[in-house]
Design a protein around this motif. Structure first.
Motif, short mmCIF file in Angstrom:
data_model
loop_
_atom_site.label_atom_id
_atom_site.label_comp_id
_atom_site.label_asym_id
_atom_site.label_seq_id
_atom_site.Cartn_x
_atom_site.Cartn_y
_atom_site.Cartn_z
N ILE A 1 44.64 35.77 47.83
CA ILE A 1 45.60 36.42 46.94
C ILE A 1 44.87 37.05 45.76
O ILE A 1 43.99 36.43 45.16
N ILE A 2 45.25 38.27 45.44
CA ILE A 2 44.71 38.95 44.25
C ILE A 2 45.80 38.92 43.18
O ILE A 2 46.94 39.32 43.43
N GLU A 3 45.45 38.41 42.01
CA GLU A 3 46.39 38.36 40.88
C GLU A 3 46.05 39.45 39.87
O GLU A 3 44.91 39.55 39.42
N LEU A 4 47.05 40.25 39.53
CA LEU A 4 46.87 41.28 38.51
C LEU A 4 47.87 41.07 37.38
O LEU A 4 49.07 40.94 37.63
N ALA B 1 39.53 44.00 32.63
CA ALA B 1 39.33 42.84 33.50
C ALA B 1 40.20 42.92 34.74
O ALA B 1 39.76 42.58 35.85
N ASN B 2 41.43 43.41 34.60
CA ASN B 2 42.31 43.49 35.75
C ASN B 2 42.00 44.69 36.64
O ASN B 2 42.16 44.61 37.86
N ALA B 3 41.50 45.78 36.04
CA ALA B 3 41.03 46.90 36.86
C ALA B 3 39.85 46.47 37.73
O ALA B 3 39.73 46.87 38.89
N ALA B 4 39.00 45.61 37.17
CA ALA B 4 37.84 45.09 37.92
C ALA B 4 38.30 44.22 39.10
O ALA B 4 37.65 44.21 40.16
N LYS B 5 39.42 43.52 38.94
CA LYS B 5 39.95 42.72 40.04
C LYS B 5 40.37 43.60 41.21
O LYS B 5 40.22 43.22 42.37
N VAL B 6 40.89 44.79 40.90
CA VAL B 6 41.29 45.72 41.96
C VAL B 6 40.05 46.25 42.68
O VAL B 6 40.00 46.26 43.91
N GLU B 7 39.07 46.67 41.92
CA GLU B 7 37.84 47.21 42.53
C GLU B 7 37.11 46.16 43.36
O GLU B 7 36.65 46.44 44.46
N GLY B 8 37.01 44.95 42.83
CA GLY B 8 36.27 43.89 43.53
C GLY B 8 37.12 43.05 44.45
O GLY B 8 36.58 42.18 45.15
N GLN B 9 38.44 43.30 44.47
CA GLN B 9 39.38 42.48 45.25
C GLN B 9 39.12 40.99 44.99
O GLN B 9 39.00 40.18 45.90
#
Length: 355
Positions: free
Chosen positions: A114-117, A335-343
């Protein structure tokens, strides 16, 4: 069909075929032929998700427009965590953070990536009709007014003056979110618990009997003074505009959208406005979230692009702030944009850590 989808997710060898299979399952044409992104969840996040979906459709004419459903945060997370496959949602919008127990439910059903944004900020607004009842509220007065057993004692308050002599002698009538709503969960955490904890005996009860403490601090009255209005925040707006003595509880965006007919009721003397929510000066400020199944990423081709559309939309001068979302601090956006890029995948430790 669901079994073939799950097998594709597990083996990785037929992921491309899974997307084609999903299209056949869906039965409707358009775009690239793949199944559209399906998101469920919060009524508060719903208008924001709808706008992101509309912008996504314009930016990606070769892909089908995402399907966004307003089910409430609790019900949405339950659907999201029910398993993998074409009959389960790819995303859930949430007006509060996923609970560790809900994460465990996801894991038990194979939803373990799960990816949390965090997508923005919002405030739990208290409002009345323009020109209607005016109250300067506090967490303590709200708790005393709507708790089933304030501080463990029978609920006897009939008017706001019964709660606080400084308030008007008008009947307590509050239209608010249901138990399945993330707004209700945030109301409990940010307002009711805070109000309950003004009594030292309640803090002591928390140490000796946490279950009773939680019940006393968060259970709302059912004698008609608090009316559960379902997952439709617009309906609460309609109710209070039709009754100048009623109070409504809903997300800040609904307050801002309807300022021509409703008015804010300050909390601790602090208005629910953009700057006070952004700075967390307003007691009811809260973050908003989106959760994504990483395991659906390749089977639903538009899913990753839809996540990136959220990133493009949440800036302070972006489309979401124009309809009432409060932008996150720049470092939180990054930080949340990085979660999208790095999944980046969510862990239970993340949920248990205090933010």
């Amino acid at each position: 069909m669901a079994l073939r989808f799950a097998a594709a997710l597990k083996t990785g060898a037929v992921l491309a075929l899974a997307a084609i299979t999903l299209s056949a399952c869906d039965g409707s044409g358009g775009g690239s032929g793949a199944q559209s992104v399906h998101a469920v969840g919060s009524s508060t996040v719903y208008p924001f998700a709808k706008l992101v979906a509309e912008n996504f459709a314009r930016s990606n004419p070769d892909m089908r427009s995402p399907l966004i459903e307003s089910t409430g945060t609790g019900n949405g997370i339950q659907l999201f965590c029910s398993g993998l496959g074409p009959n389960t949602p790819d995303m859930v919008n949430a007006s509060r953070r996923m609970k560790p127990s809900e994460f465990d439910g996801c894991l038990a059903n194979g939803v373990d990536k799960i990816i949390e944004l965090q997508v923005g900020l919002d405030g739990i607004a208290f409002a009345s009709a323009k020109g209607g009842i005016m109250l300067n509220l506090s967490p303590e007065t709200v708790y005393k007014a709507i708790a089933a057993r304030p501080f463990g004692k029978p609920q006897t308050a009939k008017t706001w003056k019964d709660v606080d002599p400084a308030l008007p002698a008008e009947p307590i009538l509050v239209y608010g979110p249901p138990s399945t709503s993330g707004t209700r969960d945030a109301l409990k955490e940010l307002i009711l618990h805070v109000g309950c904890d003004t009594d030292p005996a309640m803090k002591a009860l928390k140490k000796s009997d946490e279950e009773t403490y939680t019940q006393v601090c968060t259970e709302v009255r059912d004698d008609g003074a608090y009316v559960d209005q379902g997952e439709q925040d617009n309906l609460i707006v309609q109710k209070i505009t039709g009754n100048p003595k009623a109070v409504g509880i809903f997300g800040f965006s609904y307050l801002e959208e309807n300022l021509d007919k409703i008015q804010d009721l300050p909390m601790n003397g602090v208005p629910a406005d953009y700057e006070n929510i952004a700075s967390f000066k307003y007691p009811g400020a809260r973050p908003l979230y989106v959760y994504v199944k990483q395991q659906h990423m390749r089977a639903i081709p538009g899913l990753e692009a839809f996540m990136k559309e959220w990133v493009k939309s949440w800036a302070k001068d972006g489309p979401l702030t124009r309809i009432g979302m409060v932008a996150m601090p720049p470092e939180t956006m990054a930080a949340n944009a990085a979660k999208v890029e790095g999944q980046t995948l969510l862990t239970k430790a993340d949920l248990e850590a205090k933010k």
